[in-house]
Design a protein around this motif. Sequence first.
Motif, PDB file in Angstrom:
ATOM      1  N   ARG A 186      35.437 -33.395   2.163  1.00 40.22           N
ATOM      2  CA  ARG A 186      34.603 -34.112   3.135  1.00 40.22           C
ATOM      3  C   ARG A 186      33.936 -35.269   2.416  1.00 40.22           C
ATOM      4  N   GLU A 188      31.227 -36.683   2.263  1.00 41.25           N
ATOM      5  CA  GLU A 188      29.817 -36.512   2.628  1.00 41.25           C
ATOM      6  C   GLU A 188      29.015 -37.769   2.297  1.00 41.25           C
ATOM      7  N   PHE A 196      26.088 -27.550  -4.421  1.00 41.54           N
ATOM      8  CA  PHE A 196      25.739 -27.133  -3.056  1.00 41.54           C
ATOM      9  C   PHE A 196      26.521 -27.943  -2.026  1.00 41.54           C
ATOM     10  N   ARG A 197      26.490 -29.250  -2.147  1.00 36.15           N
ATOM     11  CA  ARG A 197      27.234 -30.090  -1.213  1.00 36.15           C
ATOM     12  C   ARG A 197      28.057 -31.091  -2.009  1.00 36.15           C
ATOM     13  N   THR A 198      29.356 -30.913  -2.001  1.00 35.20           N
ATOM     14  CA  THR A 198      30.240 -31.754  -2.804  1.00 35.20           C
ATOM     15  C   THR A 198      31.314 -32.346  -1.892  1.00 35.20           C
ATOM     16  N   PHE A 201      35.648 -29.168  -2.199  1.00 37.54           N
ATOM     17  CA  PHE A 201      35.118 -27.811  -2.356  1.00 37.54           C
ATOM     18  C   PHE A 201      36.142 -26.807  -1.845  1.00 37.54           C
ATOM     19  N   GLN A 203      36.919 -23.271   0.496  1.00 38.06           N
ATOM     20  CA  GLN A 203      36.420 -22.405   1.568  1.00 38.06           C
ATOM     21  C   GLN A 203      37.205 -21.097   1.592  1.00 38.06           C
ATOM     22  N   GLU A 272      22.354 -22.738   4.550  1.00 33.99           N
ATOM     23  CA  GLU A 272      23.579 -22.032   4.957  1.00 33.99           C
ATOM     24  C   GLU A 272      24.539 -21.815   3.788  1.00 33.99           C
ATOM     25  N   ILE A 273      25.023 -20.575   3.658  1.00 35.45           N
ATOM     26  CA  ILE A 273      26.148 -20.357   2.743  1.00 35.45           C
ATOM     27  C   ILE A 273      27.404 -19.945   3.518  1.00 35.45           C
ATOM     28  N   GLU A 274      27.196 -19.383   4.719  1.00 36.04           N
ATOM     29  CA  GLU A 274      28.342 -18.962   5.532  1.00 36.04           C
ATOM     30  C   GLU A 274      28.015 -19.161   6.997  1.00 36.04           C
ATOM     31  N   HIS A 277      31.059 -17.765  13.663  1.00 34.55           N
ATOM     32  CA  HIS A 277      31.098 -18.507  14.927  1.00 34.55           C
ATOM     33  C   HIS A 277      31.985 -17.813  15.949  1.00 34.55           C
ATOM     34  N   SER A 314      33.238 -18.297   7.944  1.00 35.32           N
ATOM     35  CA  SER A 314      33.587 -19.421   7.082  1.00 35.32           C
ATOM     36  C   SER A 314      32.559 -19.563   5.967  1.00 35.32           C
ATOM     37  N   GLY A 316      31.680 -21.017   1.896  1.00 33.12           N
ATOM     38  CA  GLY A 316      32.067 -21.918   0.815  1.00 33.12           C
ATOM     39  C   GLY A 316      32.060 -21.183  -0.513  1.00 33.12           C
ATOM     40  N   ARG A 319      29.460 -22.820  -2.809  1.00 30.90           N
ATOM     41  CA  ARG A 319      28.074 -22.580  -2.389  1.00 30.90           C
ATOM     42  C   ARG A 319      27.656 -21.139  -2.689  1.00 30.90           C
TER      43      ARG A 319
HETATM   44  P1  ATP Z   1      26.471 -28.207   6.300  1.00 34.39           P
HETATM   45  O1  ATP Z   1      25.683 -28.252   7.595  1.00 34.39           O
HETATM   46  O2  ATP Z   1      25.745 -27.594   5.143  1.00 34.39           O
HETATM   47  O3  ATP Z   1      27.147 -29.488   5.969  1.00 34.39           O
HETATM   48  P2  ATP Z   1      28.570 -27.160   7.879  1.00 34.39           P
HETATM   49  O4  ATP Z   1      27.838 -26.464   8.957  1.00 34.39           O
HETATM   50  O5  ATP Z   1      29.197 -28.472   8.100  1.00 34.39           O
HETATM   51  O6  ATP Z   1      27.669 -27.202   6.556  1.00 34.39           O
HETATM   52  P3  ATP Z   1      30.878 -25.536   8.001  1.00 34.39           P
HETATM   53  O7  ATP Z   1      31.717 -26.613   8.547  1.00 34.39           O
HETATM   54  O8  ATP Z   1      30.446 -24.430   8.910  1.00 34.39           O
HETATM   55  O9  ATP Z   1      29.623 -26.162   7.286  1.00 34.39           O
HETATM   56  O10 ATP Z   1      31.584 -24.954   6.707  1.00 34.39           O
HETATM   57  C1  ATP Z   1      31.515 -23.598   6.342  1.00 34.39           C
HETATM   58  C2  ATP Z   1      31.032 -23.398   4.929  1.00 34.39           C
HETATM   59  O11 ATP Z   1      31.699 -24.269   4.037  1.00 34.39           O
HETATM   60  C3  ATP Z   1      29.545 -23.709   4.749  1.00 34.39           C
HETATM   61  O12 ATP Z   1      28.767 -22.581   5.072  1.00 34.39           O
HETATM   62  C4  ATP Z   1      29.482 -24.009   3.272  1.00 34.39           C
HETATM   63  O13 ATP Z   1      29.387 -22.806   2.510  1.00 34.39           O
HETATM   64  C5  ATP Z   1      30.821 -24.653   2.981  1.00 34.39           C
HETATM   65  N1  ATP Z   1      30.702 -26.118   2.921  1.00 34.39           N
HETATM   66  C6  ATP Z   1      30.738 -26.996   3.949  1.00 34.39           C
HETATM   67  N2  ATP Z   1      30.599 -28.256   3.512  1.00 34.39           N
HETATM   68  C7  ATP Z   1      30.484 -28.184   2.159  1.00 34.39           C
HETATM   69  C8  ATP Z   1      30.332 -29.157   1.114  1.00 34.39           C
HETATM   70  N3  ATP Z   1      30.296 -30.450   1.374  1.00 34.39           N
HETATM   71  N4  ATP Z   1      30.247 -28.708  -0.156  1.00 34.39           N
HETATM   72  C9  ATP Z   1      30.294 -27.389  -0.443  1.00 34.39           C
HETATM   73  N5  ATP Z   1      30.454 -26.434   0.498  1.00 34.39           N
HETATM   74  C10 ATP Z   1      30.544 -26.821   1.780  1.00 34.39           C
END
Ligand code: ATP
Length: 458
Positions: A186, A188, A196-198, A201, A203, A272-274, A277, A314, A316, A319
């Motif tokens: 992504r 980002e 944490f946010r990369t 990553f 899944q 959020e870690i998971e 849905h 789902s 990460g 994470r």
């Molecule tokens: P966030 O709101 O933190 O961006 P999200 O709601 O977009 O997350 P999901 O699309 O539900 O996340 O993705 C499921 C899981 O994938 C998340 O709970 C997280 O553990 C992991 N994840 C999502 N985006 C990232 C990221 N950029 N880097 C690391 N892990 C990620």
Amino acid sequence: MPRPDVLETLVSLAKRRGFIFQSSEIYGGTGSVWDYGPLGVELKNNVKARWWNAMVRERDDVEGLDAAILMHPKVWEASGHVSGFSDPLVDCKACKARFRADKLGDAVCPRKPSKQPGEHADCQLTEPRQFNLMFKTFIGPVEESASVVYLRPETAQGIFVNFLNVQQATRQKVPFGIAQIGKAFRNEITPGNFIFRTREFEQMEMQFFVEPGTDMEHFERWKQTRLEWHLGLGLDRDRLAFHQHTDKELAHYARAAFDINFDFGGTLGFQEIEGVHNRSDFDLRQHQEFSSKKLEYVDQANNKRYLPYVIETSVGVDRVTLAILVNALREEAVEGEQEGRTVMGFHPALAPIKAGVFPLTKKDGQPEMAERLASALRKRFPVFYDEAGAIGRRYRRQDEAGTPFGITIDSDSTANDSVTIRFRDDMGQIRVATSRVAEVLGRYLEADHARADSRLVE
Ligand code: ATP
């Protein structure tokens, strides 16, 4: 009271001990991309193996899959990612920094003194515009619109498009699930907070296909199952919490969604870690429409056909690995010693190295005996052999790596063929015959204790 912010300590420990390095560091690094070193890759592999065992191997209603990262571009039109997978972006014309418009309150302007974007007198924030988070590339040698492909931003779509392939190949009956582990990408706008946010990553996702009308009961079950999985990693109960998506947060097709949040401490706090849905039949319906292929499940026993609803879990990998690192880090005083110790108190099943093997001295046949034991143990566990420096220092090095067991060969060992096993968390020691070490460690690991404690040995 908020828990302390340990990220800075962790980033430096992770580098020093070989858990995690910044990507392409010698070139100044790549923004928010990280490489896992010798200890990190073992830790991450153990997390993935634990998930795969719990979700696939130990169940007969979930099948595994490893779908490709590159998929037909229409997949992302059907899933809604081409039109809707975007965040609102604002630029500052004064300092050229970029921020997520919906997270301005958490953002910091790069200029001094430290303020929020828009708070300096000469900040010039643009109107928000939508920025699609998918990485685009081209398949084949020509860079033209007809050859655009995307790096997948989630692994789930590989499961949806293979739903009937897997169901027919395995003859599974609804309800059943498909699980996979894989990279996602992504672009980002505001990555950060270490891993944490990369932008790249991993899944671990599972889609559970159920008959419409039974979906909420499966949803509740998966919520609990997944929380228990995190507890089983040794994460503290009071650092974990459910967060229910409000109507505003809920995707338009989702019937219910809960995040499992972990308290990372400091300003990050609970995050959020998971996600768990209830996605209704949205994805299968979209793919059925865009591909013009029927994706219905045929329930022969009850003479019904329908598009199943999907409960998705789902998580990460990176994470969760960060949560494990944060949860494990302890700095504590040691009785009778001036210097304290830093301990990574990993659940022994997750620890990158299971045992350190140490000859007390470099003479009297101790190193030879220790090396023999280390190479025998290596057939079953990752083992680290260390004969350098004072024994206390060697223990400390393994405490920092999170190694649950330390095996010491001393002068009694060579005389009566026995060794001591030191347990990382209580620092208690037991003496066992050399020939029994593998069995004792194996039994301890099988019992799946979350701590390494001599009082838990049977
Ligand atoms: P966030 O709101 O933190 O961006 P999200 O709601 O977009 O997350 P999901 O699309 O539900 O996340 O993705 C499921 C899981 O994938 C998340 O709970 C997280 O553990 C992991 N994840 C999502 N985006 C990232 C990221 N950029 N880097 C690391 N892990 C990620």
